[in-house]
Enzyme design. Structure first.
Site, short mmCIF file in Angstrom:
data_model
loop_
_atom_site.label_atom_id
_atom_site.label_comp_id
_atom_site.label_asym_id
_atom_site.label_seq_id
_atom_site.Cartn_x
_atom_site.Cartn_y
_atom_site.Cartn_z
N LYS A 211 0.81 -1.21 0.00
CA LYS A 211 0.00 0.00 0.00
C LYS A 211 0.85 1.26 0.00
O LYS A 211 0.60 2.19 -0.78
CB LYS A 211 -0.94 -0.02 1.21
CG LYS A 211 -2.00 1.06 1.18
CD LYS A 211 -1.49 2.29 1.89
CE LYS A 211 -2.47 3.43 1.73
NZ LYS A 211 -1.92 4.65 2.37
N ASP A 230 -6.00 0.77 0.78
CA ASP A 230 -5.98 0.91 2.23
C ASP A 230 -7.27 0.32 2.79
O ASP A 230 -8.04 -0.32 2.07
CB ASP A 230 -5.84 2.40 2.62
CG ASP A 230 -7.13 3.15 2.36
OD1 ASP A 230 -7.81 2.83 1.36
OD2 ASP A 230 -7.48 4.03 3.14
#
Length: 278
Positions: A211, A230
């Site tokens: 991420k 996320d």
DNA sequence: TGCCAGGCTTCAC
DNA sequence: GTGAAGCATGGC
């Protein structure tokens, strides 16, 4: 002060988009931006007109690129199938947002320390780093502090870094600074390396996973097809797409699509609603 | 007061 | 390779 007529530009949405952490509302209206060691004030004058507290030259050399003003996001709307009510609503809600092109070093550190923090906490941490380790500068009698360089952060102990509320991420930031100063990470090379190679290099760094790597690629290195996932995006992909979002449909625009999704998913307006795509 | 946040590393299996 | 535990701290 210069004035520009820019359609599809909403500074309030950009400031609240979670891409950047040093863009804040001013008491007198408008927003302040600190980036690339510069300070800028932006005001929405209505009807697409905006004021920028800089020269034409600075606007052309720094801010036009920072706000990604050469890009046209209107093509995205035509890529959405009629039955995707969620993404249509997300585009409408986020109209005027831009995909910022930020300084890679600042982006890397900011998103390393972003993990498991909410946006207000990230902003507080970034500001604490700048206050403690940034260089003081002034613009039009306003003093501010730039984002600390890797050189400045190198050699600072984790104990000291932790005073900026970095928590367990202190060692990740310290190691990133050390690697940057040692020449082990070079952003000019990552920009040219291609998405897969650049992402692989970033993920090899301590404290950078999927991420955070995608955020650095998207917001700092210009890879517009990065798609950071996320907790908010994961929830949306499950809730609205049963875990099967057709990324291939938006090839070339995935980063901006993700921004529209993120911005809308967090809004009070959407959170009151039942799933739109069910 | 408890849950959650722009997740990652480590370790057991 | 996969899954669970542990992690510091602050916002809401």
């Amino acid at each position: 002060m210069i004035y520009k007529e820019i359609p599809d530009f909403d500074i309030a949405k950009i400031a609240d988009s979670g891409q950047c952490f040093r863009m804040n509302p001013l008491p007198s209206g408008g927003y302040s931006v600190i980036a690339f060691g510069r300070y800028l004030e932006v005001r929405d004058l209505g009807s697409g007109r905006h004021s920028f507290s800089c020269t034409e030259e600075e606007f052309d050399t720094i801010w036009a690129d920072y706000f990604d003003l050469d890009s046209d996001y209107s093509e995205i709307a035509s890529m959405i199938p009629p039955d995707d009510r969620f993404l249509k609503a997300a585009l409408a809600y986020g109209h005027g947002m831009r995909l910022l092109r930020q300084d890679p070093w600042e982006t890397m550190v900011s998103f390393i320390l972003s993990q498991r923090k909410n946006i207000p906490a990230i902003k507080a941490s970034v500001e604490a780093l700048c206050t403690r380790y940034g260089e003081e500068a002034a613009c039009n009698q306003i003093t501010y502090r730039s984002f600390p360089t890797a050189e400045r952060l190198t050699g600072i102990g984790c104990e000291d870094l932790r005073t900026c509320s970095l928590g367990y991420r202190d060692k990740y930031v310290a190691e990133a600074a050390r690697q940057f100063e040692a020449g082990q990470i070079r952003f000019d090379e990552l920009e040219k390396a291609g998405f897969d190679a650049a992402k692989s290099s970033l993920k090899g760094m301590y404290g950078i996973g999927d991420k955070v790597a995608d955020c650095i690629l998207l917001f700092g290195l210009g890879y517009k097809n990065a798609f950071p996932e996320d907790t908010w995006i994961k929830k949306i992909l499950e809730k609205e797409y049963a875990g099967h979002f057709p990324k291939e449909r938006y090839d070339g625009h995935l980063g901006m699509v993700q921004q529209y999704m993120f911005y809308y998913a967090r809004s009070a307006e959407y959170r009151m609603l039942a799933p739109l795509n069910s």
